[in-house]
Design a protein around this motif. Structure first.
Motif, PDB file in Angstrom:
ATOM      1  N   ARG A  25       5.015  52.598  55.124  1.00  0.00           N
ATOM      2  CA  ARG A  25       5.403  53.426  54.162  1.00  0.00           C
ATOM      3  C   ARG A  25       6.531  53.141  53.684  1.00  0.00           C
ATOM      4  O   ARG A  25       7.464  53.354  53.958  1.00  0.00           O
ATOM      5  CB  ARG A  25       5.778  54.921  55.232  1.00  0.00           C
ATOM      6  CG  ARG A  25       4.694  55.409  55.894  1.00  0.00           C
ATOM      7  CD  ARG A  25       5.078  57.293  56.764  1.00  0.00           C
ATOM      8  NE  ARG A  25       6.549  56.607  57.597  1.00  0.00           N
ATOM      9  CZ  ARG A  25       6.374  55.846  58.447  1.00  0.00           C
ATOM     10  NH1 ARG A  25       5.681  55.352  59.449  1.00  0.00           N
ATOM     11  NH2 ARG A  25       7.894  56.276  59.179  1.00  0.00           N
ATOM     12  N   GLY A  26       6.302  53.053  52.343  1.00  0.00           N
ATOM     13  CA  GLY A  26       6.658  51.388  51.513  1.00  0.00           C
ATOM     14  C   GLY A  26       7.331  52.326  50.168  1.00  0.00           C
ATOM     15  O   GLY A  26       6.529  53.282  49.553  1.00  0.00           O
ATOM     16  N   LEU A  33      13.545  60.443  54.152  1.00  0.00           N
ATOM     17  CA  LEU A  33      11.790  61.146  53.693  1.00  0.00           C
ATOM     18  C   LEU A  33      10.378  60.753  54.530  1.00  0.00           C
ATOM     19  O   LEU A  33       9.814  60.303  54.860  1.00  0.00           O
ATOM     20  CB  LEU A  33      11.613  60.514  52.400  1.00  0.00           C
ATOM     21  CG  LEU A  33      12.276  61.799  51.328  1.00  0.00           C
ATOM     22  CD1 LEU A  33      12.439  60.892  49.735  1.00  0.00           C
ATOM     23  CD2 LEU A  33      12.094  62.935  51.816  1.00  0.00           C
ATOM     24  N   LYS A  34      11.869  59.024  56.125  1.00  0.00           N
ATOM     25  CA  LYS A  34      10.885  58.782  56.687  1.00  0.00           C
ATOM     26  C   LYS A  34      10.149  57.855  56.274  1.00  0.00           C
ATOM     27  O   LYS A  34       9.368  57.325  56.839  1.00  0.00           O
ATOM     28  CB  LYS A  34       9.519  60.285  57.844  1.00  0.00           C
ATOM     29  CG  LYS A  34      10.758  60.963  58.440  1.00  0.00           C
ATOM     30  CD  LYS A  34      10.041  61.830  58.842  1.00  0.00           C
ATOM     31  CE  LYS A  34      10.752  62.803  60.082  1.00  0.00           C
ATOM     32  NZ  LYS A  34      11.139  63.831  58.637  1.00  0.00           N
ATOM     33  N   MET A  35      10.503  56.859  54.867  1.00  0.00           N
ATOM     34  CA  MET A  35       9.521  55.728  54.791  1.00  0.00           C
ATOM     35  C   MET A  35      10.400  54.708  54.903  1.00  0.00           C
ATOM     36  O   MET A  35      11.576  54.964  55.909  1.00  0.00           O
ATOM     37  CB  MET A  35      10.117  55.363  53.645  1.00  0.00           C
ATOM     38  CG  MET A  35      10.060  57.134  52.538  1.00  0.00           C
ATOM     39  SD  MET A  35       8.261  57.433  51.950  1.00  0.00           S
ATOM     40  CE  MET A  35       7.733  56.540  50.348  1.00  0.00           C
ATOM     41  N   ASN A  36       9.317  53.810  55.415  1.00  0.00           N
ATOM     42  CA  ASN A  36      10.460  52.877  56.665  1.00  0.00           C
ATOM     43  C   ASN A  36       9.866  51.097  55.859  1.00  0.00           C
ATOM     44  O   ASN A  36      10.927  50.753  56.664  1.00  0.00           O
ATOM     45  CB  ASN A  36       9.712  52.896  58.104  1.00  0.00           C
ATOM     46  CG  ASN A  36       8.006  52.744  57.684  1.00  0.00           C
ATOM     47  OD1 ASN A  36       7.763  52.438  56.637  1.00  0.00           O
ATOM     48  ND2 ASN A  36       7.481  52.335  58.930  1.00  0.00           N
ATOM     49  N   THR A  37       9.969  51.285  54.861  1.00  0.00           N
ATOM     50  CA  THR A  37       9.967  49.888  54.487  1.00  0.00           C
ATOM     51  C   THR A  37       9.963  49.660  53.156  1.00  0.00           C
ATOM     52  O   THR A  37       9.964  50.316  52.115  1.00  0.00           O
ATOM     53  CB  THR A  37       8.172  49.065  54.389  1.00  0.00           C
ATOM     54  OG1 THR A  37       7.926  49.641  56.060  1.00  0.00           O
ATOM     55  CG2 THR A  37       8.332  47.599  54.166  1.00  0.00           C
ATOM     56  N   PHE A  38      11.131  48.994  52.741  1.00  0.00           N
ATOM     57  CA  PHE A  38      11.595  48.065  51.289  1.00  0.00           C
ATOM     58  C   PHE A  38      11.562  47.104  50.458  1.00  0.00           C
ATOM     59  O   PHE A  38      11.620  46.287  51.144  1.00  0.00           O
ATOM     60  CB  PHE A  38      12.938  48.607  51.734  1.00  0.00           C
ATOM     61  CG  PHE A  38      13.713  48.351  50.350  1.00  0.00           C
ATOM     62  CD1 PHE A  38      13.390  48.924  49.016  1.00  0.00           C
ATOM     63  CD2 PHE A  38      15.057  47.782  50.506  1.00  0.00           C
ATOM     64  CE1 PHE A  38      14.114  48.587  47.480  1.00  0.00           C
ATOM     65  CE2 PHE A  38      15.859  46.913  48.607  1.00  0.00           C
ATOM     66  CZ  PHE A  38      15.409  47.616  47.496  1.00  0.00           C
ATOM     67  N   ALA A  45      23.797  42.038  54.424  1.00  0.00           N
ATOM     68  CA  ALA A  45      24.571  42.740  55.088  1.00  0.00           C
ATOM     69  C   ALA A  45      23.729  44.771  54.205  1.00  0.00           C
ATOM     70  O   ALA A  45      23.604  45.516  55.101  1.00  0.00           O
ATOM     71  CB  ALA A  45      25.902  43.652  53.656  1.00  0.00           C
ATOM     72  N   ILE A  46      22.839  44.476  53.464  1.00  0.00           N
ATOM     73  CA  ILE A  46      21.840  45.796  52.767  1.00  0.00           C
ATOM     74  C   ILE A  46      20.705  45.808  53.735  1.00  0.00           C
ATOM     75  O   ILE A  46      20.778  46.503  54.450  1.00  0.00           O
ATOM     76  CB  ILE A  46      21.182  45.166  51.197  1.00  0.00           C
ATOM     77  CG1 ILE A  46      22.127  45.267  50.662  1.00  0.00           C
ATOM     78  CG2 ILE A  46      19.984  46.310  51.099  1.00  0.00           C
ATOM     79  CD1 ILE A  46      21.512  44.927  49.003  1.00  0.00           C
ATOM     80  N   VAL A  47      20.245  44.023  54.695  1.00  0.00           N
ATOM     81  CA  VAL A  47      19.271  43.981  55.884  1.00  0.00           C
ATOM     82  C   VAL A  47      19.650  45.337  56.741  1.00  0.00           C
ATOM     83  O   VAL A  47      19.144  45.632  57.553  1.00  0.00           O
ATOM     84  CB  VAL A  47      18.406  43.188  55.648  1.00  0.00           C
ATOM     85  CG1 VAL A  47      18.147  43.178  57.144  1.00  0.00           C
ATOM     86  CG2 VAL A  47      18.086  42.275  54.515  1.00  0.00           C
ATOM     87  N   LYS A  48      20.960  44.445  57.141  1.00  0.00           N
ATOM     88  CA  LYS A  48      21.511  45.579  58.336  1.00  0.00           C
ATOM     89  C   LYS A  48      21.758  46.472  57.784  1.00  0.00           C
ATOM     90  O   LYS A  48      21.599  47.873  59.076  1.00  0.00           O
ATOM     91  CB  LYS A  48      23.068  44.939  58.363  1.00  0.00           C
ATOM     92  CG  LYS A  48      23.790  45.484  59.565  1.00  0.00           C
ATOM     93  CD  LYS A  48      25.320  44.520  59.872  1.00  0.00           C
ATOM     94  CE  LYS A  48      25.735  45.215  60.919  1.00  0.00           C
ATOM     95  NZ  LYS A  48      26.671  47.058  61.110  1.00  0.00           N
ATOM     96  N   TYR A  49      22.011  47.324  56.625  1.00  0.00           N
ATOM     97  CA  TYR A  49      21.875  48.843  56.406  1.00  0.00           C
ATOM     98  C   TYR A  49      20.859  49.377  56.621  1.00  0.00           C
ATOM     99  O   TYR A  49      20.876  50.587  56.785  1.00  0.00           O
ATOM    100  CB  TYR A  49      22.644  48.661  55.049  1.00  0.00           C
ATOM    101  CG  TYR A  49      23.494  50.643  54.930  1.00  0.00           C
ATOM    102  CD1 TYR A  49      24.302  50.588  55.027  1.00  0.00           C
ATOM    103  CD2 TYR A  49      22.090  51.378  53.854  1.00  0.00           C
ATOM    104  CE1 TYR A  49      24.397  52.583  54.417  1.00  0.00           C
ATOM    105  CE2 TYR A  49      21.939  52.515  53.257  1.00  0.00           C
ATOM    106  CZ  TYR A  49      24.095  52.763  54.035  1.00  0.00           C
ATOM    107  OH  TYR A  49      24.353  53.857  53.894  1.00  0.00           O
ATOM    108  N   ALA A  50      19.883  48.934  56.280  1.00  0.00           N
ATOM    109  CA  ALA A  50      18.262  49.663  56.396  1.00  0.00           C
ATOM    110  C   ALA A  50      17.637  49.347  57.620  1.00  0.00           C
ATOM    111  O   ALA A  50      17.365  50.258  58.561  1.00  0.00           O
ATOM    112  CB  ALA A  50      17.601  48.238  55.244  1.00  0.00           C
ATOM    113  N   THR A  51      18.376  47.805  58.480  1.00  0.00           N
ATOM    114  CA  THR A  51      17.777  48.044  59.558  1.00  0.00           C
ATOM    115  C   THR A  51      18.220  49.157  60.908  1.00  0.00           C
ATOM    116  O   THR A  51      17.803  49.940  61.189  1.00  0.00           O
ATOM    117  CB  THR A  51      18.326  46.599  60.227  1.00  0.00           C
ATOM    118  OG1 THR A  51      18.121  46.047  60.261  1.00  0.00           O
ATOM    119  CG2 THR A  51      17.922  46.686  61.705  1.00  0.00           C
ATOM    120  N   GLU A  52      19.598  49.937  60.611  1.00  0.00           N
ATOM    121  CA  GLU A  52      20.475  50.876  61.201  1.00  0.00           C
ATOM    122  C   GLU A  52      20.056  52.140  60.903  1.00  0.00           C
ATOM    123  O   GLU A  52      19.515  53.160  61.943  1.00  0.00           O
ATOM    124  CB  GLU A  52      21.863  50.750  61.030  1.00  0.00           C
ATOM    125  CG  GLU A  52      22.669  49.650  60.996  1.00  0.00           C
ATOM    126  CD  GLU A  52      24.189  49.408  60.354  1.00  0.00           C
ATOM    127  OE1 GLU A  52      24.766  50.491  59.719  1.00  0.00           O
ATOM    128  OE2 GLU A  52      24.881  48.894  61.238  1.00  0.00           O
TER     129      GLU A  52
END
Length: 770
Positions: A161-162, A187-192, A250-257
């Motif tokens: 869900r990107g 919105l429960k989207m899971n891929t950036f 830092a952005i990847v860590k933020y997204a992973t959380e």
């Protein structure tokens, strides 16, 4: 004394009213869950509520508690034996879907059950919508919040869900990227999908190649206005930027959380002019070039030499450790073969590897990169052009040029992600209103996004299992600020979120469901307001067309929100609260300029809608059209060519322009009886940047049944670089019943122009017969 008692009473009443909780809100969850039921009882939420979590779900529980601290000013105390109300996160292995959950709100207990922390996180995102919107910006006035008791059982339809964001054409801050991810997660989207490199800028630090930061990350200037405007103009200002590897981490860590996977896109072999500007030996000519200052597709692409592959492998060696997900997007789209055709090395490589042609060379290029990425434990995703010349063995295809690429790949056993221009390109216009900000073109209203079904009808049940999901795309050629990016994304991202999350049995793609969606969206606007999201609000705009009722032409006006009033004028003035009320029928007596707007009891809610009807002799006639227009640009169908309404002069994607991809067009109009005519006029769109070219000639035939006489005309069109090419055929008065118009396609687009080697599009407007 009496006044003092009165004063104390007022103070007491004020204290009581200020501490009394506001009524609970009925939650209309977006995206809509698989099952939900709401009761009239309430859970009392305050700082006395305790929090319990099973070990497996602790990251989701911690996120929830951090949210309470940020928004409400307090954290919930962890207590497995609470004295009062309790919020608990319970690990439940019986929940089948990895991202599924159960959320139950009782009078004294909120229970979130999930098999994974990700499922629990999505449960909390649903619970978040039980809270008043003002909690989001910390302006909720009460310390106690009433939450409606309810039961929700939910799981996503698709695993992918990107949302995409292009930062190459325009650069966006780390703070905005984090906000973008926050809104996706809600919105429960899971891929950036993070588009990091292109012709106009390289945006990720690569320590081994410092010229990427010094040269490739900056362009000398930027195109002003639209690509199709002639002459093209530029702002003369250096522009660019890049993300350091520390910022990326830092952005990847933020997204992973927030349980969002970040997929980087490193474009190859095309869209690589910025990298070649930094290192000219990566191109076939070896000659210096510059970072592109305008949009489009460029001929300088990576040359498939050992030096190029070493460069790309070294780049990927720095990129891949930054992104823990399994996918690396390598682009693969829009790679002109001009340089390869003229390159001795490329031609020798084609012969050495026994490749069919330059398309085979692209397949060789992609397969070699895929093999390297696979050796590092990752997999590739590419745009559907990677199908050309043969698909790399383990590739996932992102189908953007319609659904054909997805069908081909899925039937071959490859996983696919649907992101067609017709339903997923959020850089397209979302309203016909002329007040919309400049966009690349196209037309993608909210309703069309909502009605998207990512499973192509050509796939059987087994093949459909290869559809991982869908994605909304935001290309930023014409989007230079975060506010404008939000305007183009919201609320279309919300419709896409519902497409990829919600069970199709809850969304049967009918008008009634869209109307319910827009009602829920109108409530959700308050939450977006509180989060300072610059969303586009088109819910109070009017859709209008000309229809025929009992042989009478009428204006047919519709609104998305049905409980409001439409008022109109026909004297070209803007409607007011005292204007005539539209009651569902408005006969047309002749050429008319209709203006209408949506009102409540007190004021105008949306922008004015204008529909200009120009009566002419072909209006209401019988028309046939061969071929039918493209599914992506059907306009109002064949009748739209003679409905008395002209298309926009600013864009080609509205309901009046008809688009034809690479085909000759034949139109036959039956006027019903012999009719005296003196002219035929129409307009063609002419936008080389979008592969749209006006024809060079038109053929006309006129037949009168009474004498059977046929008059044929071949008319040349005066071509120019103008966006609109009008044409009028003047005729000495001629009596005819049948008019036949033949419009040959422009043909193959020549080298040096956007889309070179492909057949052009033809876009046609109203045919006016006088």
């Amino acid at each position: 004394m009496r006044s003092n008692i009165f004063f104390k009473l007022v103070i007491l009443l004020c204290i009581v009213s200020c501490t009394k909780p506001e009524p609970s809100i009925t939650p209309f969850i977006l995206p809509t869950p698989s099952f939900d039921g709401v009761s009239n009882e309430d859970f009392v939420f305050d700082k006395n509520v305790s929090l319990h979590t099973d070990f497996e779900l602790r990251s989701a529980a911690n996120f929830a508690n951090d949210f309470f601290e940020e928004k409400l000013g307090y954290k919930l105390p962890y207590d497995s034996k609470p004295n009062g109300n309790l919020l608990q996160f319970i690990f439940d292995e019986s929940i089948e879907n990895e991202e599924g959950y159960e959320l139950k709100v009782d009078i004294s207990l909120i229970t979130i059950k999930a098999k994974t922390a990700k499922g629990a996180f999505y449960a909390f995102q649903s619970l978040r919508q039980f809270f008043p919107a003002t909690v989001e910006n910390k302006t909720f006035p009460h310390k106690t919040i009433l939450l409606k008791c309810a039961l929700i059982k939910d799981a996503p339809r698709f695993v992918y869900r990107g949302m995409h964001l292009d930062v190459s054409r325009h650069f966006f801050s780390v703070e905005f990227i984090k906000k973008y991810i926050d809104m996706m997660a809600m919105l429960k989207m899971n891929t950036f999908h993070w588009h990091l490199t292109d012709d106009q800028g390289w945006r990720i630090e690569i320590k081994q190649y410092p010229e990427l930061q010094k040269v490739a990350a900056y362009r000398d200037e930027t195109l002003i206005g639209h690509y199709n405007e002639e002459p093209q103009q530029f702002d003369g200002k250096k522009y660019g930027g890049f993300y350091t590897q520390e910022e990326v981490a830092a952005i990847v860590k933020y997204a992973t959380e927030r349980f969002v996977t970040v997929i980087p896109e490193i474009e190859m072999p095309g869209h690589s002019q910025a990298a070649i500007a930094a290192y000219p030996n990566l191109g076939c000519t070896g000659k210096p070039t510059k970072v592109a200052t305008k949009w489009g597709v460029f001929e300088d692409i990576y040359c498939p030499t050992a030096e190029t592959f070493t460069f790309l492998e070294n780049v990927l060696d720095e990129v891949m450790p930054l992104f823990p997900g399994k996918y690396i997007h390598i682009g693969g789209d829009e790679a002109p073969k001009t340089r390869w055709k003229a390159c001795e090395h490329c031609q020798a490589l084609i012969k050495k590897e026994k490749l069919k042609d330059e398309y085979g060379l692209q397949s060789y290029f992609i397969a070699r990169i895929e093999k390297y990425i696979n050796s590092k434990g990752k997999q590739i995703i590419g745009w559907d052009e990677i199908l050309e010349g043969g698909l790399a063995p383990n590739a996932t295809v992102m189908s953007w040029r319609g659904t054909e690429g997805a069908v081909e790949a899925a039937k071959a056993g490859h996983n696919v992600i649907l992101t067609p221009t017709s339903h997923a390109y959020f850089d397209y216009y979302q309203s016909d209103n002329d007040a919309e900000p400049l966009a690349i073109g196209g037309y993608l209203p909210l309703e069309k996004v909502y009605n998207f079904n990512p499973i192509p009808k050509e796939l059987n049940e087994e093949e459909a299992k290869h559809v991982l999901g869908a994605q909304g795309n935001l290309w930023t050629e014409y989007i230079s600020t975060s506010e404008q990016a939000e305007y183009m994304v919201f609320p279309r991202i919300i419709a896409m979120a519902e497409v990829v999350w919600s069970n199709p049995t809850k969304r049967d793609y009918q008008q009634k469901d869209y109307q319910h969606f827009t009602y829920r969206l109108s409530l959700f606007h308050k939450r977006l307001d509180a989060q300072n999201v610059n969303y586009a609000n088109h819910l109070y705009e009017i859709e209008g067309e000309i229809t025929k009722q009992n042989e009478q032409l009428v204006f047919d006006l519709q609104t998305t929100i049905k409980d409001k009033t439409i008022r109109y004028t026909t004297d070209e003035s803007s409607p007011t609260i005292t204007s005539e009320v539209y009651n569902g029928t408005l006969p047309i007596e002749g050429s008319t300029v209709l203006k209408a707007a949506v009102f409540n009891e007190k004021e105008k809610l949306g922008r004015d809608f204008t529909l200009t009807f120009n009566n002419h002799k072909a209006v209401g006639a019988t028309i046939t059209l061969d071929p039918t227009p493209s599914k992506a640009y059907p306009g109002s169908g064949k009748e739209g060519l003679i409905n008395g309404v002209s298309g926009s002069s600013k864009r080609y994607g509205d309901k009046e322009w008809l688009g034809f991809s690479g085909k000759d067009v034949t139109i036959k109009i039956d006027l019903g009886k012999p009719t005296t005519i003196s002219s035929i006029s129409t307009r063609f769109y002419n936008a080389s940047g979008q592969w749209i070219h006006a024809p060079e000639e038109i053929g006309f035939s006129f037949i009168n049944d009474e004498d059977g006489r046929t008059l044929n005309r071949i008319a040349l069109i005066s071509k120019s670089d103008a966006t609109l090419i009008p044409y009028t055929l003047q005729i000495e008065e001629l009596t005819t019943q049948y008019i036949e118009i033949f419009i040959p396609n422009y043909g193959v687009i020549p080298d040096g122009l956007q889309g070179a080697g492909h057949k052009a599009w033809t876009f046609l407007d109203e045919i006016v017969v006088k």
